[in-house]
Design an enzyme around this catalytic site. Structure first.
Site, PDB file in Angstrom:
ATOM      1  N   SER A  24       0.748  -1.144   0.166  1.00 19.48           N
ATOM      2  CA  SER A  24       0.005   0.082  -0.209  1.00 19.48           C
ATOM      3  C   SER A  24       0.880   1.256   0.179  1.00 19.48           C
ATOM      4  O   SER A  24       0.464   2.250  -0.855  1.00 19.48           O
ATOM      5  CB  SER A  24      -0.921  -0.065   1.154  1.00 19.48           C
ATOM      6  OG  SER A  24      -1.796   1.251   1.391  1.00 19.48           O
TER       7      SER A  24
ATOM      8  N   LEU B  45       3.746   1.739  -1.385  1.00 22.74           N
ATOM      9  CA  LEU B  45       4.218   1.979  -2.628  1.00 22.74           C
ATOM     10  C   LEU B  45       2.904   2.391  -3.558  1.00 22.74           C
ATOM     11  O   LEU B  45       3.348   3.244  -4.525  1.00 22.74           O
ATOM     12  CB  LEU B  45       5.028   0.831  -3.079  1.00 22.74           C
ATOM     13  CG  LEU B  45       6.407   0.500  -2.286  1.00 22.74           C
ATOM     14  CD1 LEU B  45       6.909  -0.978  -2.912  1.00 22.74           C
ATOM     15  CD2 LEU B  45       7.276   1.551  -2.270  1.00 22.74           C
TER      16      LEU B  45
ATOM     17  N   ASP C 201       0.156 -20.229  -9.563  1.00 20.38           N
ATOM     18  CA  ASP C 201      -0.749 -21.471  -9.643  1.00 20.38           C
ATOM     19  C   ASP C 201      -0.111 -22.565  -8.824  1.00 20.38           C
ATOM     20  O   ASP C 201       1.134 -22.681  -8.552  1.00 20.38           O
ATOM     21  CB  ASP C 201      -0.532 -21.773 -10.872  1.00 20.38           C
ATOM     22  CG  ASP C 201      -1.674 -21.155 -11.975  1.00 20.38           C
ATOM     23  OD1 ASP C 201      -2.668 -20.528 -11.421  1.00 20.38           O
ATOM     24  OD2 ASP C 201      -1.556 -20.977 -13.082  1.00 20.38           O
TER      25      ASP C 201
ATOM     26  N   LEU D 129       7.552  -9.557 -11.977  1.00 22.57           N
ATOM     27  CA  LEU D 129       6.696  -8.486 -11.589  1.00 22.57           C
ATOM     28  C   LEU D 129       6.623  -7.459 -12.928  1.00 22.57           C
ATOM     29  O   LEU D 129       7.544  -6.969 -13.360  1.00 22.57           O
ATOM     30  CB  LEU D 129       7.384  -7.654 -10.452  1.00 22.57           C
ATOM     31  CG  LEU D 129       7.549  -8.563  -9.303  1.00 22.57           C
ATOM     32  CD1 LEU D 129       8.489  -7.913  -8.211  1.00 22.57           C
ATOM     33  CD2 LEU D 129       6.347  -9.180  -8.636  1.00 22.57           C
ATOM     34  N   GLU D 130       5.427  -7.024 -13.161  1.00 23.83           N
ATOM     35  CA  GLU D 130       5.154  -6.215 -14.229  1.00 23.83           C
ATOM     36  C   GLU D 130       4.986  -4.666 -13.413  1.00 23.83           C
ATOM     37  O   GLU D 130       3.831  -4.407 -13.307  1.00 23.83           O
ATOM     38  CB  GLU D 130       3.911  -6.586 -14.974  1.00 23.83           C
ATOM     39  CG  GLU D 130       3.688  -7.777 -15.722  1.00 23.83           C
ATOM     40  CD  GLU D 130       3.029  -8.875 -15.045  1.00 23.83           C
ATOM     41  OE1 GLU D 130       2.475  -8.544 -13.898  1.00 23.83           O
ATOM     42  OE2 GLU D 130       3.213 -10.127 -15.208  1.00 23.83           O
TER      43      GLU D 130
ATOM     44  N   GLN E 175      10.690 -20.899 -13.939  1.00 22.82           N
ATOM     45  CA  GLN E 175      11.110 -19.595 -14.052  1.00 22.82           C
ATOM     46  C   GLN E 175      12.378 -19.076 -13.293  1.00 22.82           C
ATOM     47  O   GLN E 175      12.311 -18.993 -12.154  1.00 22.82           O
ATOM     48  CB  GLN E 175       9.843 -18.580 -14.121  1.00 22.82           C
ATOM     49  CG  GLN E 175       9.892 -17.253 -14.517  1.00 22.82           C
ATOM     50  CD  GLN E 175       8.590 -16.574 -14.646  1.00 22.82           C
ATOM     51  OE1 GLN E 175       8.117 -16.488 -15.841  1.00 22.82           O
ATOM     52  NE2 GLN E 175       8.313 -16.047 -13.492  1.00 22.82           N
TER      53      GLN E 175
END
Length: 194
Positions: free
Chosen positions: A111, A113, A128, A137-138, A182
């Site tokens: 919050s 940020l 998942d 992170l996008e 990943q």
């Protein structure tokens, strides 16, 4: 049912849930575990092409994506990333997460940020069951000020929801899973690479 802090600690001890590096107790709160920004990122070359046609062939989209996003780069406290307003950069988490087949993870931004305009995920906040790796992170700056980002800052929190039973087709067992194990900042794979 969401796991509480006591459950999270127990799942970590029993290695049902794996987070590397292992989180210190002060990073586990109520129902979340704080996670940190890693030291890898990828930027978009906004000048390279003006449009990616998502209806194009697999080969055309792959070529456009390669021309649009940088190779993975490293940054540090002495060499931070400056995220300008309206910019999107892909980062990875410091932590490597492995979920069992009966647990789903939820990624939430902080919050404090968000109040500066920092969005840490555009839409993909579900982790998942059976998934393993660094979380990409996008990160988008929706604010009006440039934000300086350094590795190891607390960037988000993970919570975990217990499923009624193990899933039949976990992420790691599905052939079409695009982001198995990943590591680092994996760019978009609209189509699975062979």
């Amino acid at each position: 049912m969401r796991l509480c802090d006591q459950d999270i600690e127990e799942w970590l001890i029993q290695k049902k849930l794996i987070i590397i590096p292992y989180p210190r107790k002060e990073l586990i709160h109520g129902i979340t575990v704080d996670i940190h920004l890693g030291n890898k990122f990828r930027i978009f070359y906004q000048h390279a092409i003006s449009c990616i046609n998502l209806s194009s062939s697999k080969e055309k989209i792959s070529k456009d994506l390669k021309n649009t996003i940088s190779d993975e780069k490293l940054f540090s406290k002495n060499n931070p990333v400056f995220l300008k307003p309206g910019s999107l950069i892909l980062f990875s988490t410091l932590e490597n997460i492995t979920l069992p087949d009966n647990l789903v993870g939820w990624l939430d931004g902080r919050s404090s940020l968000a109040r500066l305009g920092l969005m840490i995920h555009m839409t993909s906040h579900r982790i998942d069951p059976g998934w393993s790796g660094n979380i990409v992170l996008e990160i988008f700056n929706a604010g009006h000020l440039t934000l300086e980002l350094s590795p190891k800052i607390k960037i988000a929190a993970l919570s975990f929801e217990l499923l009624s039973k193990s899933v039949k087709r976990s992420y790691s067992s599905r052939y079409e899973s695009k982001y198995k194990i990943q590591n680092g900042v994996v760019p978009s794979r609209i189509y699975k690479e062979n």
